[in-house]
Design an enzyme around this catalytic site. Structure first.
Site, short mmCIF file in Angstrom:
data_model
loop_
_atom_site.label_atom_id
_atom_site.label_comp_id
_atom_site.label_asym_id
_atom_site.label_seq_id
_atom_site.Cartn_x
_atom_site.Cartn_y
_atom_site.Cartn_z
N HIS A 1 -3.86 -49.53 -46.63
CA HIS A 1 -4.28 -48.31 -45.75
C HIS A 1 -5.41 -47.85 -46.25
O HIS A 1 -6.47 -47.36 -45.58
CB HIS A 1 -3.04 -47.41 -45.90
CG HIS A 1 -3.34 -46.13 -44.78
ND1 HIS A 1 -2.97 -46.03 -43.52
CD2 HIS A 1 -4.12 -45.12 -45.13
CE1 HIS A 1 -3.13 -45.20 -42.96
NE2 HIS A 1 -3.95 -44.21 -44.05
N GLU A 2 -5.64 -47.51 -47.65
CA GLU A 2 -6.68 -46.85 -48.19
C GLU A 2 -8.01 -47.75 -48.35
O GLU A 2 -8.98 -47.12 -48.15
CB GLU A 2 -6.25 -46.35 -49.63
CG GLU A 2 -5.09 -45.39 -49.57
CD GLU A 2 -5.39 -44.01 -48.85
OE1 GLU A 2 -6.36 -43.56 -48.63
OE2 GLU A 2 -4.44 -43.57 -48.29
N ASP B 1 -4.38 -38.52 -40.14
CA ASP B 1 -5.66 -38.95 -39.85
C ASP B 1 -5.88 -38.75 -38.16
O ASP B 1 -6.89 -38.59 -37.49
CB ASP B 1 -5.96 -40.64 -39.98
CG ASP B 1 -5.69 -40.69 -41.65
OD1 ASP B 1 -6.11 -39.92 -42.38
OD2 ASP B 1 -5.32 -41.97 -42.16
N PRO C 1 -16.51 -16.32 -46.11
CA PRO C 1 -15.04 -16.78 -46.22
C PRO C 1 -14.50 -16.32 -47.64
O PRO C 1 -15.38 -16.14 -48.60
CB PRO C 1 -15.27 -18.23 -46.31
CG PRO C 1 -16.81 -18.62 -46.81
CD PRO C 1 -17.60 -17.48 -46.09
N THR D 1 -16.31 -16.50 -51.90
CA THR D 1 -17.57 -16.83 -52.02
C THR D 1 -18.33 -15.78 -52.78
O THR D 1 -19.63 -15.86 -53.23
CB THR D 1 -18.35 -16.83 -50.76
OG1 THR D 1 -17.85 -15.51 -49.88
CG2 THR D 1 -17.94 -18.26 -49.81
N GLY D 2 -17.74 -14.79 -53.26
CA GLY D 2 -18.18 -13.51 -54.29
C GLY D 2 -18.78 -12.32 -53.58
O GLY D 2 -19.61 -11.56 -54.05
N LYS D 3 -18.01 -11.94 -52.66
CA LYS D 3 -18.48 -10.64 -51.82
C LYS D 3 -17.97 -9.40 -52.89
O LYS D 3 -18.78 -8.62 -53.13
CB LYS D 3 -17.54 -10.49 -50.72
CG LYS D 3 -17.88 -11.65 -49.50
CD LYS D 3 -17.29 -11.43 -48.21
CE LYS D 3 -15.63 -11.50 -48.33
NZ LYS D 3 -15.24 -12.79 -48.58
N THR D 4 -16.63 -9.42 -53.47
CA THR D 4 -16.35 -8.35 -54.41
C THR D 4 -17.03 -8.50 -55.69
O THR D 4 -17.47 -7.48 -56.22
CB THR D 4 -14.73 -8.76 -54.60
OG1 THR D 4 -14.14 -8.68 -53.23
CG2 THR D 4 -14.30 -7.27 -55.45
N HIS E 1 -9.73 -47.60 -44.74
CA HIS E 1 -10.67 -46.33 -44.82
C HIS E 1 -11.94 -46.69 -45.68
O HIS E 1 -12.90 -46.28 -45.10
CB HIS E 1 -9.88 -45.08 -45.45
CG HIS E 1 -8.76 -44.57 -44.39
ND1 HIS E 1 -9.15 -44.27 -43.31
CD2 HIS E 1 -7.52 -44.19 -44.68
CE1 HIS E 1 -7.82 -43.58 -42.73
NE2 HIS E 1 -6.99 -43.59 -43.84
#
Length: 628
Positions: A434-435, A512, A214, A217-220, A438
């Site tokens: 609401h929070e 949600d 993705p 992630t450090g390819k270059t 959860h």
């Protein structure tokens, strides 16, 4: 005020053109003999004949082959003073000479000189020379600029950046968190430096290495590290730089790139975002893009054709391996695929240690705590996290980065910029319930991820947030864990209904519901966790690729589709009933937590669990704790 060199050049050429025409006009029509041709007053031909009949003309000089005359005559208006006039004579006036003889007027015809012709010839030569010289410097200047007109001759040449000794400033020590990928690529560097270690035992280094993962992630970064470690010529180019609107240009650039690489072998060619040129052939509707396909064909031939490319190692990077052509991925071209995933907790700790070298961290800041709190972060995300923390530290005029700046930076990276705090009102209390819904449901469910933080500080589009800490070390997810996550996602909607009534339920649970509906459908169609049995009813594929997946049909009948919808509804309703039961049974606990949240605006996960433990038994969730 800055002027473009193109504008200056165009104005210079325009000035040359205008000056040339003015110059031509200045010399046009000037008689050759300028000794007597000094008359500035003009006289009409009719009046000249009147003066001639009145015997007032004393001398006539003819110029320009009889087209112009300078006459000397007495002007009665100025006391018979002799004056000179210029007269334009008609072309057909043969009687003029006879009349001058009759009047015994002295006249003389002056022959035309070649000065005008010489000046005209010089003008016609000087202007083209000046124009060609200006255009030459114009094209010479633009030849050194990308996209200039002078680049037309180099249209089919490769645009790869070349470094004889790549000085990227990046070594393998600067790349952390992806040790498996580093180990694979260190063999490439060893082969370039000491090829005899491999050839002595009959080993052949892979011709191509494909870095898959993705973004961020450090390819270059790995490619830069290889270039910095190997010390060999390094070519770098993006896949999009091969493709042009003209058919054949991309193939020509591929040939030119590999020709330069062969002249500098052993060397490395790095192609970033290779999916721009390496997509499946024949995938477009109606025949596809001929230019891209010809470019890919040339790339396939150069990588493994009749002529070998000894000493040339190709490293490519992409985050879409599913769209690459099968011929590009076969052994002999890209022999090895290196997966570069997001780092685990140990990898994140190593990445943080690398990026914290030039940061002033307070003694209270623990990189291990940051690594535990950032599951799913890539190397680029962690670098951005520490940079955001440093910016906040400078904005708050502190000498070192503290844990407060780290927490704010994590929230900013994940959820967005902090908004204006909510004022005390019914809306704020509803968001708080609401929070807390959860958080409370997630805390009391054994198989749910532990709560990390609950806050009423708006960030991005969210008016409040509840953070959970998933266990990333656990690769498999059980059915009970999926149902616990669905129940926790429904905790906010359940709290609104239990506390305020069904008529006061808001749109706050929209996100949600989208998330939990997707999870419930995957339980039925992909994981076989329903009464339909252990059946996978949908293919596990990534994004739709036009030309390959546009004709994909449903793999089940309409009757099965109705049963799938029914099973999804059963799962969600069961979880929703459980969430409402938890909220009813712990109403007083929810009220206390809401009052505390409104007062402090943020409650830490550990503090939340301590308060919940006073009212109910908190399940042991040690299995979710990440281990270093």
């Amino acid at each position: 005020m800055k002027f473009s060199w193109r504008v200056v050049a165009l104005w210079s050429v325009l000035a040359l053109v205008i000056g040339f025409f003015f110059w031509q006009g200045a010399f046009a029509g000037v008689p050759a003999d300028t000794g007597k041709n000094t008359a500035n007053t003009r006289m009409t031909y009719g009046r000249f004949l009147e003066y001639l009949d009145a015997d007032r003309v004393t001398n006539v000089d003819l110029y320009d082959g009889g087209r112009t005359a300078i006459i000397e005559a007495n002007d009665q208006d100025i006391e018979n003073r002799t004056q000179h006039w210029r007269v334009d004579l008609p072309i057909n006036a043969p009687e003029l000479i006879q009349k001058l003889k009759q009047k015994q007027v002295s006249f003389d015809a002056h022959p035309m000189r070649n000065d005008g012709a010489i000046w005209g010839l010089l003008g016609n030569l000087i202007f083209p020379v000046l124009l060609i010289t200006g255009l030459f410097f114009l094209f010479r200047r633009s030849n050194n600029l990308p996209g200039g007109p002078g680049q037309a001759m180099n249209f089919g040449k490769s645009r790869a950046r070349f470094q004889m000794e790549a000085k990227t400033g990046v070594k393998f020590d600067d790349v952390a968190g992806i040790e498996e990928a580093k180990e694979e690529l260190q063999e490439v560097v060893t082969f370039l430096k000491q090829p005899e270690k491999f050839t002595a035992v009959g080993a052949r280094i892979p011709k191509g290495v494909l870095l898959v993962g993705p973004p961020g992630t450090g390819k270059t970064l790995l490619a830069k590290a290889i270039a910095g470690e190997a010390g060999v010529p390094f070519f770098s180019i993006s896949g999009s730089e091969f493709v042009e609107m003209f058919v054949g240009v991309g193939a020509s650039r591929v040939r030119d790139l590999f020709k330069k690489a062969k002249d500098n072998a052993p060397c490395i060619i790095f192609i970033d975002e290779i999916d721009a040129v390496g997509r499946q052939r024949g995938a477009g509707i109606g025949g596809g893009n001929d230019e891209r396909e010809q470019t890919l064909n040339q790339l396939l031939t150069e990588m493994d054709g009749f002529e070998g490319n000894t000493g040339i190692i190709i490293i490519a990077a992409t985050n879409r391996p599913d769209v690459l052509d099968a011929a590009l991925l076969r052994p002999g071209r890209f022999d090895r695929q290196v997966q570069v995933d997001a780092p685990d907790i140990k990898g994140r700790l190593e990445v943080l240690q690398v990026h914290a070298r030039n940061k002033k961290l307070d003694k209270s800041v623990s990189l291990e705590a940051i690594a535990r709190r950032t599951p799913g972060f890539t190397g680029a995300d962690l670098a951005n996290l520490l940079n955001e923390a440093a910016i906040l530290t400078a904005r708050r005029r502190k000498e070192g980065i503290t844990l407060l700046e780290i927490d704010d930076a994590v929230d900013r990276v994940v959820a967005g910029m902090e908004g204006t705090p909510l004022v005390d009102s019914k809306s704020k209390r509803l968001i708080a319930y609401h929070e807390i819904g959860h958080a409370l449901v997630g805390t009391l469910l054994k198989d749910h991820d532990p709560v990390q933080k609950v806050t009423l500080i708006p960030r991005g589009q969210a008016q409040g947030l509840t953070w959970f800490m998933p266990n990333e070390e656990q690769g498999l997810i059980s059915r009970s864990q999926l149902k616990a996550r669905i129940t926790g996602a429904l905790g906010g909607r359940a709290a609104e209904e239990i506390i305020f009534g069904a008529a006061e339920v808001t749109t706050g649970a929209g996100g949600d519901l989208q998330q939990l509906s997707g999870m419930a459908r995957q339980m039925v169609t992909r994981f076989g966790m329903s009464d339909l049995g252990p059946l996978s009813l949908e293919s596990q594929q990534g994004e739709v690729f036009l030309g390959r997946d546009w004709t994909t049909r449903s793999e089940y009948s309409e009757a099965i589709a109705c049963r799938i919808d029914a099973q999804v509804r059963i799962i969600v309703e069961e979880c929703y009933t459980n969430a409402k039961k938890i909220m009813r049974d712990h109403r007083s606990l929810a009220d206390r937590l809401v009052d505390l949240l409104i007062e402090k605006e943020t409650i830490d996960g550990e503090e939340l669990r301590q308060i919940v433990a006073e009212y109910a038994e908190v399940p042991d969730k040690s299995q979710f704790a990440p281990m270093l």
